[in-house]
Structures are given as structure tokens and as C-alpha cells.
Design a protein around this motif. Structure first.
Motif, PDB file in Angstrom:
ATOM      1  N   LYS A  45      42.427  59.277  42.350  1.00  0.00           N
ATOM      2  CA  LYS A  45      41.922  58.978  41.007  1.00  0.00           C
ATOM      3  C   LYS A  45      41.409  57.550  40.877  1.00  0.00           C
ATOM      4  O   LYS A  45      40.424  57.297  40.177  1.00  0.00           O
ATOM      5  CB  LYS A  45      43.035  59.228  39.986  1.00  0.00           C
ATOM      6  CG  LYS A  45      42.637  58.945  38.546  1.00  0.00           C
ATOM      7  CD  LYS A  45      43.612  59.547  37.560  1.00  0.00           C
ATOM      8  CE  LYS A  45      45.030  59.086  37.778  1.00  0.00           C
ATOM      9  NZ  LYS A  45      45.948  59.585  36.711  1.00  0.00           N
ATOM     10  N   ARG A  46      42.048  56.592  41.557  1.00  0.00           N
ATOM     11  CA  ARG A  46      41.756  55.171  41.327  1.00  0.00           C
ATOM     12  C   ARG A  46      40.870  54.524  42.392  1.00  0.00           C
ATOM     13  O   ARG A  46      40.332  53.439  42.158  1.00  0.00           O
ATOM     14  CB  ARG A  46      43.063  54.384  41.255  1.00  0.00           C
ATOM     15  CG  ARG A  46      44.053  54.870  40.203  1.00  0.00           C
ATOM     16  CD  ARG A  46      43.522  54.685  38.807  1.00  0.00           C
ATOM     17  NE  ARG A  46      44.469  55.257  37.818  1.00  0.00           N
ATOM     18  CZ  ARG A  46      44.174  55.463  36.553  1.00  0.00           C
ATOM     19  NH1 ARG A  46      42.980  55.129  36.081  1.00  0.00           N
ATOM     20  NH2 ARG A  46      45.073  55.992  35.731  1.00  0.00           N
ATOM     21  N   ARG A  47      40.674  55.153  43.529  1.00  0.00           N
ATOM     22  CA  ARG A  47      40.014  54.461  44.638  1.00  0.00           C
ATOM     23  C   ARG A  47      38.535  54.182  44.396  1.00  0.00           C
ATOM     24  O   ARG A  47      37.949  53.327  45.067  1.00  0.00           O
ATOM     25  CB  ARG A  47      40.186  55.256  45.933  1.00  0.00           C
ATOM     26  CG  ARG A  47      39.557  56.635  45.921  1.00  0.00           C
ATOM     27  CD  ARG A  47      39.871  57.407  47.195  1.00  0.00           C
ATOM     28  NE  ARG A  47      39.398  58.779  47.123  1.00  0.00           N
ATOM     29  CZ  ARG A  47      39.501  59.650  48.119  1.00  0.00           C
ATOM     30  NH1 ARG A  47      40.061  59.281  49.262  1.00  0.00           N
ATOM     31  NH2 ARG A  47      39.059  60.882  47.988  1.00  0.00           N
ATOM     32  N   THR A  48      37.908  54.874  43.448  1.00  0.00           N
ATOM     33  CA  THR A  48      36.492  54.627  43.162  1.00  0.00           C
ATOM     34  C   THR A  48      36.294  53.671  41.982  1.00  0.00           C
ATOM     35  O   THR A  48      35.154  53.365  41.622  1.00  0.00           O
ATOM     36  CB  THR A  48      35.763  55.948  42.857  1.00  0.00           C
ATOM     37  OG1 THR A  48      36.380  56.586  41.744  1.00  0.00           O
ATOM     38  CG2 THR A  48      35.811  56.878  44.065  1.00  0.00           C
ATOM     39  N   THR A  49      37.370  53.200  41.382  1.00  0.00           N
ATOM     40  CA  THR A  49      37.257  52.293  40.227  1.00  0.00           C
ATOM     41  C   THR A  49      36.686  50.948  40.671  1.00  0.00           C
ATOM     42  O   THR A  49      37.191  50.344  41.623  1.00  0.00           O
ATOM     43  CB  THR A  49      38.637  52.060  39.592  1.00  0.00           C
ATOM     44  OG1 THR A  49      39.195  53.330  39.213  1.00  0.00           O
ATOM     45  CG2 THR A  49      38.531  51.160  38.370  1.00  0.00           C
ATOM     46  N   PRO A  50      35.651  50.453  40.021  1.00  0.00           N
ATOM     47  CA  PRO A  50      35.128  49.123  40.382  1.00  0.00           C
ATOM     48  C   PRO A  50      36.187  48.046  40.146  1.00  0.00           C
ATOM     49  O   PRO A  50      36.976  48.128  39.208  1.00  0.00           O
ATOM     50  CB  PRO A  50      33.935  48.943  39.430  1.00  0.00           C
ATOM     51  CG  PRO A  50      33.576  50.326  38.994  1.00  0.00           C
ATOM     52  CD  PRO A  50      34.854  51.096  38.957  1.00  0.00           C
ATOM     53  N   TRP A  51      36.181  47.042  41.017  1.00  0.00           N
ATOM     54  CA  TRP A  51      37.116  45.939  40.812  1.00  0.00           C
ATOM     55  C   TRP A  51      36.413  44.610  41.066  1.00  0.00           C
ATOM     56  O   TRP A  51      35.370  44.546  41.726  1.00  0.00           O
ATOM     57  CB  TRP A  51      38.352  46.087  41.693  1.00  0.00           C
ATOM     58  CG  TRP A  51      38.130  46.179  43.177  1.00  0.00           C
ATOM     59  CD1 TRP A  51      37.892  47.311  43.905  1.00  0.00           C
ATOM     60  CD2 TRP A  51      38.143  45.106  44.124  1.00  0.00           C
ATOM     61  NE1 TRP A  51      37.755  47.016  45.234  1.00  0.00           N
ATOM     62  CE2 TRP A  51      37.906  45.662  45.402  1.00  0.00           C
ATOM     63  CE3 TRP A  51      38.341  43.733  44.014  1.00  0.00           C
ATOM     64  CZ2 TRP A  51      37.857  44.894  46.559  1.00  0.00           C
ATOM     65  CZ3 TRP A  51      38.291  42.968  45.171  1.00  0.00           C
ATOM     66  CH2 TRP A  51      38.047  43.550  46.417  1.00  0.00           C
ATOM     67  N   PHE A  52      37.015  43.559  40.514  1.00  0.00           N
ATOM     68  CA  PHE A  52      36.394  42.241  40.524  1.00  0.00           C
ATOM     69  C   PHE A  52      37.384  41.203  41.066  1.00  0.00           C
ATOM     70  O   PHE A  52      38.545  41.514  41.333  1.00  0.00           O
ATOM     71  CB  PHE A  52      35.918  41.890  39.110  1.00  0.00           C
ATOM     72  CG  PHE A  52      35.029  42.953  38.514  1.00  0.00           C
ATOM     73  CD1 PHE A  52      33.680  42.990  38.815  1.00  0.00           C
ATOM     74  CD2 PHE A  52      35.560  43.938  37.688  1.00  0.00           C
ATOM     75  CE1 PHE A  52      32.866  43.986  38.285  1.00  0.00           C
ATOM     76  CE2 PHE A  52      34.762  44.931  37.161  1.00  0.00           C
ATOM     77  CZ  PHE A  52      33.406  44.954  37.459  1.00  0.00           C
TER      78      PHE A  52
END
Length: 296
Positions: free
Chosen positions: A240-247
Motif C-alpha cells: 500500500k505504501r511503497r508507491t507513495t512519493p516522499w521528500f
């Protein structure tokens, strides 16, 4: 030691190896299936497998295991899945520690046997939670017991992730009695606490130790169900979370949180202390440490 106990020890050791194989395959599958989002253009990670040995004082065979570590993958920045079966004679410090816990006869006969699996995963994406799981069986001439558990360590918390993880732990525990999950959850909250920070290292899970009801088959079934619950509890959160963009701010939060994890494992974790004190491969014992961390 009875022939029955010999068989039970062999059975437990084989189970921990089977669970290890299942988890390694599942984690490499997560690497392969990560086809979109951050890090998806990286090379899919693979575990490097190294045999480990326990050093005995007299040079005799003292057992060992497998250390499996994946680094710099698409999904996992560092994950270790270790399995071992070790035996021999406990040192004085370990004897005193077990005597203080009430292990019968340990001061008179310091022989021991221990087998288990230990896993820690540190993720590339800060929105994916880090996680820990271990299960083990321990034997001395006067006693045997099971221990372990699983706990979630997100640097960016999501309530629905926490709820899912705990629901899977509860489902496994409920197979062995409705009163078990609340007790093991409270135990985890107490065990995975960092006193000098006055906070938990994550959002909890379940934990038990010195578990011996007198029914080896029932206790082994519980420890198997705790192990089986791990992948259903954890892998959906990664997917669920591995494609979430991060900064960069997310990465900074992640590295600071990893500092808490390192502090706990080096200062407070009983398993780390036992592994180093009894001569097991130091790299395998310290496998749980994150590849990078930061302190403010």
C-alpha cells in the motif's frame, strides 16, 4: 534429555527454517513486483546468504545458522532474516541472568540449546514501516520455553496500518484463547519501550517470553501461528505504501526514528545482549541495526 525432547527440538528448528524460507521468498517477490513509484527503476534486491557459527570457549561445535541480508533494493534498504540453532554451555553472566528469571537448575547445569528466527526490515520509502519479528525455542536441562513476537516501527504513522497489523496479531492469538492477545499486546508495549526516551520505539505488536504451559505441542502451535501471522500483517502495508512519493523531510524523519531503533537494540534488547554474551556471530546479532541513522 529424552528422545521426545530431541524430536521436539528438531521439529522446532526445522519450522524456523521453513518460516525463514517463506519470508525470504515473499520479500524478494515484493522487490520484483515493485514496478512503479519511488525506487522502481532500481535493481530488484536479492538476499546474500552467509553461514554463521557460534564460538565456543573450547573450540567444540556450538551450532550456527544462516544470515540472509538484502541491501539497497527497490523496497528494502536493508532487511535481515536470520535463523540459527546453537548449543553448548552458558557463560556466567547468562547463567546469572536466567537464574534471576527463575530458570530451574541453571546454576547447577549451564547446558543450553536455542533455535529461532529473527527478522528486521528497514525500508527505502519512509512511508513504509520498519518491522521486527522473532520466534524462538530455548532449552536447558531444567526447563524449555518459547518466546518472541512481532512489532511495527513506522517513522510516519498511519492509523489504518497500525490497526491492520494488530488485527492480524489478534487473529493468530485468538486461535489460542480470547485472553491471549490483550496480554501479549501489553507485554510488547512494556518490552519495546525506551526508558531513557520515555517513549515506545514503534506502535507495538505482541511479545511473550518464558512461555511454557507444560503442553509442548500447544505452545509450539502458538509460536507457529505467531510466525504465520507475520507476512499477512506486514506485506499489505508495504504494498500500500511503497508507491507513495516522499521528500527529504520524510527521509530526515525516517533517519531520526532509526536512531531510536538503534538505541533500543544496543542498550535494552535482551536478545542482542544474549547473542553477544554467548559468542554467536556478532554480524548476525547486530544485523538488526539500520544502514543509516541520525541523531538531533
Amino acid at each position: 534429555m529424552t528422545a521426545t525432547m530431541d524430536t521436539q527440538k528438531t521439529t522446532a528448528s526445522a519450522w524456523f527454517r521453513t518460516l525463514r524460507d517463506q519470508i525470504v521468498a515473499a520479500f524478494e517477490g515484493l522487490e520484483d513486483s515493485h514496478q512503479a513509484g519511488p525506487m522502481s527503476d532500481a535493481t530488484a534486491g536479492r538476499f546474500e546468504v552467509t553461514e554463521t557459527t557460534r564460538a565456543s570457549d573450547d573450540g567444540s561445535d556450538a551450532g550456527g545458522g544462516l544470515m540472509s541480508v538484502m541491501r539497497d533494493g527497490r523496497v528494502f534498504e536493508k532487511v535481515g532474516v536470520n535463523v540459527s540453532t546453537v548449543y553448548g554451555t552458558l557463560g556466567e553472566a547468562a547463567q546469572k541472568s536466567m537464574a534471576a528469571r527463575g530458570v530451574p537448575g541453571i546454576e547447577d547445569d549451564p547446558q543450553f540449546w536455542a533455535s529461532g528466527i529473527s527478522l528486521v526490515a528497514h525500508m527505502q520509502n519512509p512511508h513504509c514501516p520498519a518491522v521486527h519479528m522473532n520466534t524462538r525455542m530455548f532449552w536447558t536441562p531444567g526447563a524449555w520455553w518459547f518466546g518472541g513476537g512481532s512489532d511495527l516501527n513506522p517513522c510516519i504513522e498511519y492509523d489504518d496500518d497500525t490497526a491492520h497489523f494488530h488485527a492480524e496479531q489478534k487473529r493468530a492469538c485468538d486461535l489460542h484463547g480470547a485472553d491471549l492477545y490483550p496480554r501479549l499486546k501489553d507485554w510488547a508495549d512494556e518490552y519495546f519501550y525506551i526508558p531513557h526516551r520515555k517513549r515506545a520505539r514503534g506502535v507495538g505488536g505482541i511479545f511473550l517470553d518464558d512461555h511454557n504451559t507444560g503442553d509442548w505441542n500447544a505452545d509450539f502451535a502458538l509460536i507457529q501461528d505467531i510466525g504465520r501471522a507475520f507476512l499477512p500483517a506486514f506485506t499489505p502495508l508495504v504494498e500500500k505504501r511503497r508507491t507513495t512519493p516522499w521528500f527529504e523531510a520524510d527521509r530526515d524523519t525516517q533517519l531520526i526514528h532509526r536512531g531510536l531503533y538503534a538505541e533500543y537494540n544496543l542498550v535494552w534488547d535482551r536478545g542482542t545482549k544474549f547473542g553477544l554474551a554467548t559468542g554467536h556471530d556478532a554480524n548476525a546479532v547486530l544485523m538488526s541495526l539500520p544502514p543509516l541513522a541520525k541523531w538531533v
